[in-house]
Design a protein around this motif. Structure first.
Motif: not given
Length: 126
Positions: A38-47
């Motif tokens: 979920a932390v990795i996904q948050s980074m990707k979601q933020a661009g």
């Protein structure tokens, strides 16, 4: 044909608590498979397209390559809405210490943005 702008780069600095066992544990948390998805996904979601952290003793430098959708404010908003990111940040705080210099930063600010002062590419352009 639309052209997108080249990826942007950001650079940040932070210190770790100066304790070898703590630093080794911090590095283990950052090994592949140990950062919560979920932390990795948050980074990707933020661009964030790519992120690297370099360490020399207890000083770290973080580099980010980001797309056009990225802003620090947007990333902060995404992070604040994620329970997993909040838990991760709380855990990481036990290893990290804010830098004790500089003006204009809120108390408790961790990663501090660095300014690029030299870029060889700019010196090579005609």
């Amino acid at each position: 044909m639309t052209t997108s702008s080249p990826p942007r780069q950001y650079y940040y600095v932070l210190d770790l608590v100066d304790d070898q066992e703590s630093i080794a544990e911090y590095e283990r948390y950052h090994q592949p498979g140990n950062v919560p998805p979920a932390v990795i996904q948050s980074m990707k979601q933020a661009g964030i397209q790519n992120m690297k952290i370099f360490r020399m003793e207890n000083r770290m430098v973080l580099t980010m390559t980001v797309d056009d959708t990225f802003s620090n404010e947007r990333k902060q908003s995404i992070d604040e809405s994620s329970e997993a990111v909040q838990k991760w940040e709380e855990l990481m705080w036990k290893f990290q210490k804010p830098l004790a210099f500089g003006q204009g930063y809120r108390p408790g600010t961790k990663w501090r943005e660095m300014k690029v002062i030299f870029d060889l590419d700019q010196h090579l352009k005609p």
